[in-house]
Each structure stands twice: as C-alpha cells, then as structure tokens.
Design an enzyme around this catalytic site. Structure first.
Site, PDB file in Angstrom:
ATOM      1  N   SER A 259       0.868  -1.176   0.000  1.00 55.78           N
ATOM      2  CA  SER A 259       0.000   0.000   0.000  1.00 55.78           C
ATOM      3  C   SER A 259       0.907   1.229   0.000  1.00 55.78           C
ATOM      4  CB  SER A 259      -0.843  -0.012   1.280  1.00 55.78           C
ATOM      5  OG  SER A 259      -1.428   1.250   1.522  1.00 55.78           O
TER       6      SER A 259
ATOM      7  N   TYR B  93      -1.742  -1.144  10.768  1.00 60.59           N
ATOM      8  CA  TYR B  93      -1.918  -1.389   9.330  1.00 60.59           C
ATOM      9  C   TYR B  93      -0.739  -0.826   8.529  1.00 60.59           C
ATOM     10  CZ  TYR B  93      -3.688  -1.337   4.589  1.00 60.59           C
ATOM     11  OH  TYR B  93      -3.808  -1.529   3.234  1.00 60.59           O
TER      12      TYR B  93
HETATM   13  N1  LIG Z   1      -8.758  -0.739  -1.013  1.00 58.68           N
HETATM   14  C1  LIG Z   1      -7.783   0.059  -0.623  1.00 58.68           C
HETATM   15  O1  LIG Z   1      -7.959   1.267  -0.432  1.00 58.68           O
HETATM   16  C2  LIG Z   1      -6.397  -0.504  -0.472  1.00 58.68           C
HETATM   17  C3  LIG Z   1      -5.317   0.391  -0.513  1.00 58.68           C
HETATM   18  C4  LIG Z   1      -4.035  -0.120  -0.361  1.00 58.68           C
HETATM   19  C5  LIG Z   1      -3.839  -1.478  -0.194  1.00 58.68           C
HETATM   20  N2  LIG Z   1      -4.906  -2.325  -0.149  1.00 58.68           N
HETATM   21  C6  LIG Z   1      -4.650  -3.756   0.059  1.00 58.68           C
HETATM   22  O2  LIG Z   1      -5.249  -4.481  -0.990  1.00 58.68           O
HETATM   23  C7  LIG Z   1      -5.477  -5.811  -0.559  1.00 58.68           C
HETATM   24  C8  LIG Z   1      -6.855  -6.261  -0.990  1.00 58.68           C
HETATM   25  O3  LIG Z   1      -7.831  -5.522  -0.279  1.00 58.68           O
HETATM   26  P1  LIG Z   1      -9.134  -4.939  -0.962  1.00 58.68           P
HETATM   27  O4  LIG Z   1      -8.990  -3.482  -0.998  1.00 58.68           O
HETATM   28  O5  LIG Z   1      -9.448  -5.657  -2.218  1.00 58.68           O
HETATM   29  O6  LIG Z   1     -10.192  -5.261   0.188  1.00 58.68           O
HETATM   30  P2  LIG Z   1     -11.475  -6.206   0.236  1.00 58.68           P
HETATM   31  O7  LIG Z   1     -12.415  -5.881  -0.856  1.00 58.68           O
HETATM   32  O8  LIG Z   1     -11.954  -6.101   1.645  1.00 58.68           O
HETATM   33  O9  LIG Z   1     -10.882  -7.664  -0.024  1.00 58.68           O
HETATM   34  C9  LIG Z   1     -10.156  -8.364   0.944  1.00 58.68           C
HETATM   35  C10 LIG Z   1     -10.080  -9.823   0.541  1.00 58.68           C
HETATM   36  O10 LIG Z   1      -9.288 -10.510   1.521  1.00 58.68           O
HETATM   37  C11 LIG Z   1     -10.024 -11.643   2.006  1.00 58.68           C
HETATM   38  N3  LIG Z   1      -9.709 -11.844   3.403  1.00 58.68           N
HETATM   39  C12 LIG Z   1      -9.927 -10.965   4.432  1.00 58.68           C
HETATM   40  N4  LIG Z   1      -9.562 -11.521   5.589  1.00 58.68           N
HETATM   41  C13 LIG Z   1      -9.104 -12.779   5.298  1.00 58.68           C
HETATM   42  C14 LIG Z   1      -8.602 -13.843   6.070  1.00 58.68           C
HETATM   43  N5  LIG Z   1      -8.498 -13.754   7.411  1.00 58.68           N
HETATM   44  N6  LIG Z   1      -8.235 -14.999   5.459  1.00 58.68           N
HETATM   45  C15 LIG Z   1      -8.354 -15.109   4.114  1.00 58.68           C
HETATM   46  N7  LIG Z   1      -8.824 -14.132   3.320  1.00 58.68           N
HETATM   47  C16 LIG Z   1      -9.195 -12.984   3.914  1.00 58.68           C
HETATM   48  C17 LIG Z   1     -11.494 -11.281   1.778  1.00 58.68           C
HETATM   49  O11 LIG Z   1     -12.293 -12.432   1.576  1.00 58.68           O
HETATM   50  P3  LIG Z   1     -13.147 -13.204   2.702  1.00 58.68           P
HETATM   51  O12 LIG Z   1     -13.918 -12.149   3.446  1.00 58.68           O
HETATM   52  O13 LIG Z   1     -13.982 -14.137   1.897  1.00 58.68           O
HETATM   53  O14 LIG Z   1     -12.137 -13.903   3.530  1.00 58.68           O
HETATM   54  C18 LIG Z   1     -11.420 -10.505   0.463  1.00 58.68           C
HETATM   55  O15 LIG Z   1     -11.428 -11.402  -0.615  1.00 58.68           O
HETATM   56  C19 LIG Z   1      -5.253  -5.802   0.955  1.00 58.68           C
HETATM   57  O16 LIG Z   1      -3.988  -6.354   1.246  1.00 58.68           O
HETATM   58  C20 LIG Z   1      -5.276  -4.328   1.314  1.00 58.68           C
HETATM   59  O17 LIG Z   1      -4.511  -4.035   2.457  1.00 58.68           O
HETATM   60  C21 LIG Z   1      -6.173  -1.858  -0.297  1.00 58.68           C
END
Ligand SMILES: NC(=O)c1ccc[n+]([C@@H]2O[C@H](COP(=O)([O-])OP(=O)(O)OC[C@H]3O[C@@H](n4cnc5c(N)ncnc54)[C@H](OP(=O)(O)O)[C@@H]3O)[C@@H](O)[C@H]2O)c1
Length: 254
Positions: A136, A149
């Site tokens: 991130s 985080y």
């Molecule tokens: N969106 C942003 O603003 C942003 C910015 C920078 C970085 N990121 C990073 O991008 C990555 C993806 O996040 P996203 O933004 O796509 O969020 P998201 O829509 O909440 O997706 C998160 C995914 O991780 C899975 N997950 C959560 N907890 C888990 C666990 N304990 N075990 C296995 N799977 C788990 C969830 O599926 P289940 O609920 O089915 O487990 C979901 O598929 C993350 O690493 C996040 O830190 C996001």
C-alpha cells in the site's frame, strides 16, 4: 502447459479483479479466502479453466501451511503467487481491539511471508515463477490512527524488495503493488470511508490492471495513481515526523 496462479483474498475487491485478469489470459486458478460460498460462485463462472477453491482463514496460525499442503496434495504447480488478502482498521492503537490487530499482523504479514516461503521453494526448483505482494502507499510512512496497518504494509514492501535482491539473476520475480485508497470493501472493513484519505479513491479494476501488468513485466514496485506516486515520493524526502503528521491529518476527520 497452462500456468496456474494462486490468489489470496479472491472473493472481493482487488483480489476478484485479479481473478478476472488471470482468467482472461487463460490461467488456471487457485483461489483462497474465508467465504467458501462466494469462492464456489466464482468457480462456477469459469468453464474454460481449472479453478480450485480453498476456503481458509489466513489470519489463523498454521493456515498458510495448510493451503500449501492442500495445493501439493492436489498436484498443482503454482507459477504465480498473488499475496493480496489483507485488511486495515482505523482508530487509535490502544482504542482498537488488540486481538483484531494481532489477526491483522497474522494475515498481512505472517500469512504473506509463509506463503511466499513455501511457494518460493517450488519456484526455485523450477527456476521460474512470479510473486505479487500487495502492500500500500501506507508502506512509505508511519500511519497514526492506522498504526498497525501502516506498519504491516511497510513490512510487505521492505520484505519484498529484499527478496528481489536475493533472487537477482534467477528467473523468479517479486513485484510489490502499492495502491492508494481504492474502491473495494476495504473502506467499510477498515472504517475509513468518508475520510479525507478516501475522498478520491481509485477504481479497483484499474488498480489491479496496473498491478497485473507490473507483475507480468517483473517490475519491482508499482505505485498506482499520479497523486499516490507524488505522495510516496514526498514521504521519502520529508522528515518522518512530518510525514506522520500529514498521514494523521488525512486519516482524521470524516
Ligand atoms: N482498497 C484500498 O484502499 C487498499 C489500498 C491499499 C492497499 N490495499 C490492500 O489491498 C489488498 C486487498 O484488499 P481490498 O482493498 O481488495 O479489500 P477487500 O475488498 O476487503 O478484499 C479483501 C479480501 O481478503 C479476504 N480476506 C480478508 N480476511 C481474510 C482472512 N483472514 N483470510 C483469508 N482471506 C481474507 C477477503 O475475503 P473473505 O472475506 O472471503 O475472507 C477478500 O477477498 C489488501 O492487502 C489491502 O490491504 C487496499
């Protein structure tokens, strides 16, 4: 031979966008997340590729090894590992639930590290493979109000860049994707929707596509969005105390 990509956090947001990108290019898939029903639904949408789903809470000690063993048991060779699953939490460190924060470290750091370790052994045997670790822009400075985080993402970036050097000269690449705020479920899980930070969140398909292209070209680090790139660069050149104050300001008021 058809190649296989393993994607963690495949049920929503960036992970699901990666699913679509890999499937579009004909990759077989191993999809990992907690929501087994959703994983099955995704699997059903693909008939032209092999999709294996593993419902697993990667926030639990030992789970990454179980995922690796399951993949081995099924005789699947993972060519590309996408460590994408992760979550954040907004609030003062000592106001937030400590168990949730420990689970965050377990998922964002430990699971990513363990999965990389196990699958890297196999990639080394084949002298071929690619890893995409999702960090991130949080990786570039301390993050008051999301202290744990931001620290987890600093780990991901530092760890991944170190591996790039260890693997120099081999045919294995490690790419770190550093998105800024992106429209996924992350915002509601972390309780950051409506903050200044999230006022100009990027579209998830665009962010995933940039990450996918960087992965395929073996790029070391990709920061998505001009504003985010400028912010990360700025954080490199200003005192960390100033960068932390700015991060606190934009994470602050809703
Ligand atoms: N969106 C942003 O603003 C942003 C910015 C920078 C970085 N990121 C990073 O991008 C990555 C993806 O996040 P996203 O933004 O796509 O969020 P998201 O829509 O909440 O997706 C998160 C995914 O991780 C899975 N997950 C959560 N907890 C888990 C666990 N304990 N075990 C296995 N799977 C788990 C969830 O599926 P289940 O609920 O089915 O487990 C979901 O598929 C993350 O690493 C996040 O830190 C996001």
């Amino acid at each position: 031979m058809t190649k296989t990509a393993l994607i963690t956090g495949a049920t929503s947001g960036l992970g699901y966008e990666f699913v679509k990108l890999f499937a579009n290019d004909g990759y077989n898939l191993v999809l990992v997340a907690r929501n087994g029903k959703k994983l099955e639904e995704i699997k059903q949408t693909y008939t032209n590729i092999d999709v294996t789903v593993i419902s697993k809470d990667l926030g639990v000690l030992g789970a990454p090894k179980e995922v690796f063993e399951e993949v081995e048991k099924r005789g699947i060779n993972v060519d590309i590992l996408v460590n994408n699953a992760g979550f954040g939490l907004m609030g003062k460190f000592d106001d937030l639930d400590i168990q949730k924060q420990v689970n965050m470290i377990q998922l964002n750091i430990t699971a990513l590290t363990e999965l990389t370790f196990y699958f890297l052994q196999k990639m080394k045997l084949n002298n071929s493979g690619r890893v995409l670790n999702v960090a991130s822009t949080a990786a570039f400075q301390p993050g008051p109000l999301m202290a744990v985080y931001y620290a987890t993402k600093a780990f991901v970036l530092s760890f991944s860049e170190a591996l790039v050097e260890e693997l120099a000269g081999s045919a294995i690449t490690v790419t770190t994707l550093c998105p800024g705020p992106t429209k996924t479920n992350f915002g509601s899980v972390a309780n950051v929707e409506g903050t200044k930070m999230f006022s100009s969140a990027m579209a998830s398909d665009l962010v995933a596509k940039k990450g996918y292209e960087a992965l395929m070209s073996g790029k070391r680090v990709i920061i998505t969005g001009g504003f985010n790139k400028a912010g990360a660069l700025g954080a490199k050149f200003m005192p960390r105390s100033t960068a932390a104050k700015i991060a606190k300001y934009i994470a602050g008021e809703k």
